[in-house]
Write a protein that holds these residues in place. Structure first.
Motif, PDB file in Angstrom:
ATOM      1  N   PHE A  77       1.262  -0.749   0.134  1.00  0.00           N
ATOM      2  CA  PHE A  77      -0.061   0.196  -0.320  1.00  0.00           C
ATOM      3  C   PHE A  77       1.239   1.307  -0.105  1.00  0.00           C
ATOM      4  O   PHE A  77       2.309   1.134   0.898  1.00  0.00           O
ATOM      5  N   PHE A  78       0.447   2.204  -0.651  1.00  0.00           N
ATOM      6  CA  PHE A  78       1.537   3.311  -0.768  1.00  0.00           C
ATOM      7  C   PHE A  78       0.325   4.693  -0.801  1.00  0.00           C
ATOM      8  O   PHE A  78      -0.334   4.552  -1.833  1.00  0.00           O
ATOM      9  N   ILE A  79       1.570   5.893  -0.467  1.00  0.00           N
ATOM     10  CA  ILE A  79       1.072   7.221  -0.227  1.00  0.00           C
ATOM     11  C   ILE A  79       1.681   7.989  -1.808  1.00  0.00           C
ATOM     12  O   ILE A  79       3.139   8.146  -1.645  1.00  0.00           O
ATOM     13  N   SER A  80       0.947   8.328  -3.222  1.00  0.00           N
ATOM     14  CA  SER A  80       1.585   8.984  -4.128  1.00  0.00           C
ATOM     15  C   SER A  80       2.469  10.020  -3.705  1.00  0.00           C
ATOM     16  O   SER A  80       3.721  10.211  -4.328  1.00  0.00           O
ATOM     17  N   SER A  81       2.080  10.950  -3.210  1.00  0.00           N
ATOM     18  CA  SER A  81       2.450  12.311  -2.927  1.00  0.00           C
ATOM     19  C   SER A  81       1.780  12.596  -1.935  1.00  0.00           C
ATOM     20  O   SER A  81       0.887  12.499  -1.625  1.00  0.00           O
ATOM     21  N   LEU A  82       2.056  13.885  -1.646  1.00  0.00           N
ATOM     22  CA  LEU A  82       1.444  14.698  -0.474  1.00  0.00           C
ATOM     23  C   LEU A  82       0.981  16.245  -1.577  1.00  0.00           C
ATOM     24  O   LEU A  82       2.089  16.282  -2.272  1.00  0.00           O
ATOM     25  N   PRO A  83      -0.362  16.948  -0.558  1.00  0.00           N
ATOM     26  CA  PRO A  83      -0.871  16.356   1.030  1.00  0.00           C
ATOM     27  C   PRO A  83      -1.689  15.515   0.065  1.00  0.00           C
ATOM     28  O   PRO A  83      -1.944  15.590  -1.512  1.00  0.00           O
ATOM     29  N   TYR A  84      -2.577  14.457   0.793  1.00  0.00           N
ATOM     30  CA  TYR A  84      -3.565  13.587   0.176  1.00  0.00           C
ATOM     31  C   TYR A  84      -4.810  13.638   2.003  1.00  0.00           C
ATOM     32  O   TYR A  84      -4.011  14.551   2.933  1.00  0.00           O
ATOM     33  N   LYS A  85      -5.839  13.592   1.612  1.00  0.00           N
ATOM     34  CA  LYS A  85      -6.949  14.091   2.374  1.00  0.00           C
ATOM     35  C   LYS A  85      -7.439  12.632   3.713  1.00  0.00           C
ATOM     36  O   LYS A  85      -6.686  11.381   2.850  1.00  0.00           O
ATOM     37  N   CYS A  86      -7.126  13.082   5.115  1.00  0.00           N
ATOM     38  CA  CYS A  86      -7.601  11.753   5.333  1.00  0.00           C
ATOM     39  C   CYS A  86      -6.195  11.093   6.206  1.00  0.00           C
ATOM     40  O   CYS A  86      -5.976   9.943   5.528  1.00  0.00           O
ATOM     41  N   PRO A  87      -5.314  12.181   6.492  1.00  0.00           N
ATOM     42  CA  PRO A  87      -3.908  11.063   6.712  1.00  0.00           C
ATOM     43  C   PRO A  87      -3.711  10.163   8.126  1.00  0.00           C
ATOM     44  O   PRO A  87      -3.078   8.741   7.159  1.00  0.00           O
ATOM     45  N   PRO A  88      -4.922   9.727   8.639  1.00  0.00           N
ATOM     46  CA  PRO A  88      -5.346   8.681   9.715  1.00  0.00           C
ATOM     47  C   PRO A  88      -5.331   7.547   8.588  1.00  0.00           C
ATOM     48  O   PRO A  88      -4.899   6.657   8.544  1.00  0.00           O
ATOM     49  N   ALA A  89      -5.904   7.250   7.122  1.00  0.00           N
ATOM     50  CA  ALA A  89      -6.900   6.047   6.480  1.00  0.00           C
ATOM     51  C   ALA A  89      -5.453   5.358   6.050  1.00  0.00           C
ATOM     52  O   ALA A  89      -5.929   3.897   6.535  1.00  0.00           O
ATOM     53  N   PRO A  90      -4.444   5.472   5.407  1.00  0.00           N
ATOM     54  CA  PRO A  90      -3.630   4.128   5.410  1.00  0.00           C
ATOM     55  C   PRO A  90      -3.189   3.744   6.464  1.00  0.00           C
ATOM     56  O   PRO A  90      -2.909   2.248   5.752  1.00  0.00           O
ATOM     57  N   TYR A  91      -3.236   3.965   8.007  1.00  0.00           N
ATOM     58  CA  TYR A  91      -2.473   3.554   8.763  1.00  0.00           C
ATOM     59  C   TYR A  91      -4.043   2.299   9.371  1.00  0.00           C
ATOM     60  O   TYR A  91      -4.010   1.175   9.481  1.00  0.00           O
ATOM     61  N   GLU A  92      -5.128   2.780   9.576  1.00  0.00           N
ATOM     62  CA  GLU A  92      -6.503   2.426   9.758  1.00  0.00           C
ATOM     63  C   GLU A  92      -6.509   0.973   8.750  1.00  0.00           C
ATOM     64  O   GLU A  92      -6.961   0.312   9.124  1.00  0.00           O
ATOM     65  N   ILE A  93      -6.581   1.412   6.971  1.00  0.00           N
ATOM     66  CA  ILE A  93      -5.717   0.358   6.593  1.00  0.00           C
ATOM     67  C   ILE A  93      -5.717  -0.435   6.596  1.00  0.00           C
ATOM     68  O   ILE A  93      -5.549  -1.910   6.099  1.00  0.00           O
ATOM     69  N   ASP A 129       1.969  -8.896  -4.997  1.00  0.00           N
ATOM     70  CA  ASP A 129       1.225  -9.450  -5.564  1.00  0.00           C
ATOM     71  C   ASP A 129      -0.160  -8.768  -5.616  1.00  0.00           C
ATOM     72  O   ASP A 129      -0.553  -9.084  -6.679  1.00  0.00           O
ATOM     73  N   LEU A 130       0.018  -8.060  -5.096  1.00  0.00           N
ATOM     74  CA  LEU A 130      -1.314  -6.948  -5.406  1.00  0.00           C
ATOM     75  C   LEU A 130      -0.824  -5.637  -4.797  1.00  0.00           C
ATOM     76  O   LEU A 130      -0.242  -4.828  -3.526  1.00  0.00           O
ATOM     77  N   LEU A 131      -0.886  -4.220  -5.827  1.00  0.00           N
ATOM     78  CA  LEU A 131      -0.802  -3.115  -4.821  1.00  0.00           C
ATOM     79  C   LEU A 131      -2.355  -2.207  -4.853  1.00  0.00           C
ATOM     80  O   LEU A 131      -2.651  -2.418  -5.815  1.00  0.00           O
ATOM     81  N   LEU A 132      -2.037  -1.465  -3.311  1.00  0.00           N
ATOM     82  CA  LEU A 132      -3.115  -0.456  -3.401  1.00  0.00           C
ATOM     83  C   LEU A 132      -2.238   1.042  -3.532  1.00  0.00           C
ATOM     84  O   LEU A 132      -0.988   0.585  -2.556  1.00  0.00           O
ATOM     85  N   THR A 156       5.037   5.137   2.517  1.00  0.00           N
ATOM     86  CA  THR A 156       4.413   7.024   2.724  1.00  0.00           C
ATOM     87  C   THR A 156       5.769   7.750   2.306  1.00  0.00           C
ATOM     88  O   THR A 156       7.234   8.021   2.729  1.00  0.00           O
ATOM     89  N   PRO A 157       6.166   8.888   1.466  1.00  0.00           N
ATOM     90  CA  PRO A 157       7.051  10.471   1.008  1.00  0.00           C
ATOM     91  C   PRO A 157       7.185  10.829   2.948  1.00  0.00           C
ATOM     92  O   PRO A 157       8.139  11.764   2.984  1.00  0.00           O
ATOM     93  N   ASP A 158       6.038  10.779   3.145  1.00  0.00           N
ATOM     94  CA  ASP A 158       6.102  11.352   4.767  1.00  0.00           C
ATOM     95  C   ASP A 158       7.946  10.997   5.412  1.00  0.00           C
ATOM     96  O   ASP A 158       8.096   9.189   5.471  1.00  0.00           O
ATOM     97  N   PHE A 159       7.810  11.847   6.698  1.00  0.00           N
ATOM     98  CA  PHE A 159       9.301  11.468   7.029  1.00  0.00           C
ATOM     99  C   PHE A 159       9.173  10.201   8.174  1.00  0.00           C
ATOM    100  O   PHE A 159       9.470   9.381   8.906  1.00  0.00           O
ATOM    101  N   SER A 160       7.756  10.137   8.827  1.00  0.00           N
ATOM    102  CA  SER A 160       7.602   9.412   9.988  1.00  0.00           C
ATOM    103  C   SER A 160       5.654   9.267   9.877  1.00  0.00           C
ATOM    104  O   SER A 160       4.840   9.819   9.115  1.00  0.00           O
ATOM    105  N   PRO A 161       4.680   8.251   9.610  1.00  0.00           N
ATOM    106  CA  PRO A 161       3.450   8.489  10.453  1.00  0.00           C
ATOM    107  C   PRO A 161       3.145   9.127  11.090  1.00  0.00           C
ATOM    108  O   PRO A 161       3.604  10.180  11.730  1.00  0.00           O
ATOM    109  N   GLU A 162       1.580  10.164  10.167  1.00  0.00           N
ATOM    110  CA  GLU A 162       0.874  10.489  11.174  1.00  0.00           C
ATOM    111  C   GLU A 162       2.278  12.159  11.195  1.00  0.00           C
ATOM    112  O   GLU A 162       1.911  13.101  12.314  1.00  0.00           O
ATOM    113  N   PRO A 163       3.259  12.845  10.283  1.00  0.00           N
ATOM    114  CA  PRO A 163       4.200  13.752  11.290  1.00  0.00           C
ATOM    115  C   PRO A 163       2.784  14.900  11.552  1.00  0.00           C
ATOM    116  O   PRO A 163       3.730  15.584  12.938  1.00  0.00           O
ATOM    117  N   LEU A 164       1.888  15.669  11.612  1.00  0.00           N
ATOM    118  CA  LEU A 164       1.870  16.762  11.945  1.00  0.00           C
ATOM    119  C   LEU A 164       0.980  16.636  13.179  1.00  0.00           C
ATOM    120  O   LEU A 164       1.006  16.950  14.016  1.00  0.00           O
TER     121      LEU A 164
END
Length: 331
Positions: free
Chosen positions: A145-161, A237-240, A184-192
């Motif tokens: 599971f990857f985040i393409s770029s910043l910013p993206y909406k609902c920052p907690p969602a990738p980790y919830e997923i 094998d599966l890319l989200l 993730t492009p971020d330096f840490s989960p949920e940096p804000l």
């Protein structure tokens, strides 16, 4: 009768229309314009993904707003004429006394080579339905599971997923056969949210045997791999993923936006540089005073922004001074 035009039928648009109509009744014509007939509740996409919600559970027709005497138009906005107090759509010209822009963001998978062909967008309703189907048939291998770029909406969602994917395969006795990786492009989960939150999320991912790759620059996607800079290739094998976010083109052709394409607003009233025109939700540029970054974009913030804007418009329509202020509330 005064007229308020609301562009967008997402969380912000729905709340603004409901609050304003309730406050003003027949004294205010409230119209919601959206190019899609249905509202999908994005906060439930992760649960839809793992089969704990059904599509019908989180889908409502925007026409239901008409029960509240709110007009709904299935149409696409092509021009916002701020000087002329009108909005041009593909089918009509709409005049307004007050305008609320709640058009959100658009996804542009084509800006990441291979995304459209090989990745399922976890923020797109139809593709979330397909993810659920794929997960049901998935018994072993690596999911990335990857985040393409910043910013993206609902920052907690990738980790919830990620945590829900972990739960999904544990409940089926397959977790030991499935490798889960988040990039993730971020330096840490949920940096804000601060370093303590980031450290906590890192620890929880590690405890559940999930790999976290930070400060990643996504270059492209192949059929079974995510390509990062410096020649790094992550097999899958599966890319989200989460596709790059852009504001709608119609906004970028106005004088409302900043250099990034997001609408500049007063952070307390959500009013733009043009009196009587407001922007709420993902398309609005609410800046954090300390870090200079955009405040997180999520439906809960759009909800509270919508309440403030609707109540202030109701006061203005009655000849009163606007008395409500947005304080960055969320939950």
């Amino acid at each position: 009768m005064q007229r308020t035009l609301i562009l967008g039928g997402g969380a912000g648009g729905i709340v603004a229309s409901s609050v304003l109509k309730k406050a003003m009744g027949s004294a205010m014509q409230v119209t919601v314009v959206d190019r899609q007939p249905n509202h999908y509740y994005p906060a439930s996409f992760p649960l839809l993904m793992i089969g704990e919600r059904k599509p019908a559970d989180i889908t409502r027709e925007l026409k239901r707003l008409e029960r509240k005497k709110i007009e709904t138009l299935l149409d696409e906005v092509v021009e916002i004429d701020t000087a002329g107090h009108r909005v041009i759509t593909k089918q009509r010209c709409l005049d307004y006394d007050y305008l609320i822009i709640a058009l959100g963001v658009e996804y542009h998978p084509e800006t990441v080579p291979g995304f459209r062909e090989f990745v399922l967008n976890a923020y797109q309703f139809e593709e979330v339905v397909e993810i659920n189907r794929r997960l049901t048939d998935f018994s072993s291998g690596q999911i990335v599971f990857f985040i393409s770029s910043l910013p993206y909406k609902c920052p907690p969602a990738p980790y919830e997923i990620m945590f829900l994917l972990d739960q999904f395969f544990r409940q089926r006795g397959l977790r030991h056969q499935v490798k889960l990786t988040i990039v993730t492009p971020d330096f840490s989960p949920e940096p804000l949210a601060g370093p303590k939150v980031g450290q906590s999320v890192r620890k929880m991912l590690a405890e559940r045997g999930m790999e976290l790759i930070t400060e990643a620059k996504i270059l492209a996607v192949e059929k079974h791999a995510l390509i990062l800079d410096h020649g790094t290739k992550i097999p899958a094998d599966l890319l989200l993923g989460i596709a790059p976010h852009w504001t709608p083109e119609v906004l970028r052709h106005t004088d409302l936006v900043d250099s990034s394409g997001y609408i500049e607003v007063d952070q307390h009233t959500m009013e733009t540089r043009h009196p009587g025109i407001y922007a709420i939700g993902d398309a609005a540029a609410v800046k954090l005073p300390v870090m200079g970054a955009y405040a997180p974009k999520a439906a809960i913030f759009a909800h509270y922004q919508a309440e403030v804007v609707a109540r202030n418009i109701a006061r203005l329509a009655r000849g009163l001074s606007p008395g409500f202020r947005y304080a960055g509330n969320g939950a």
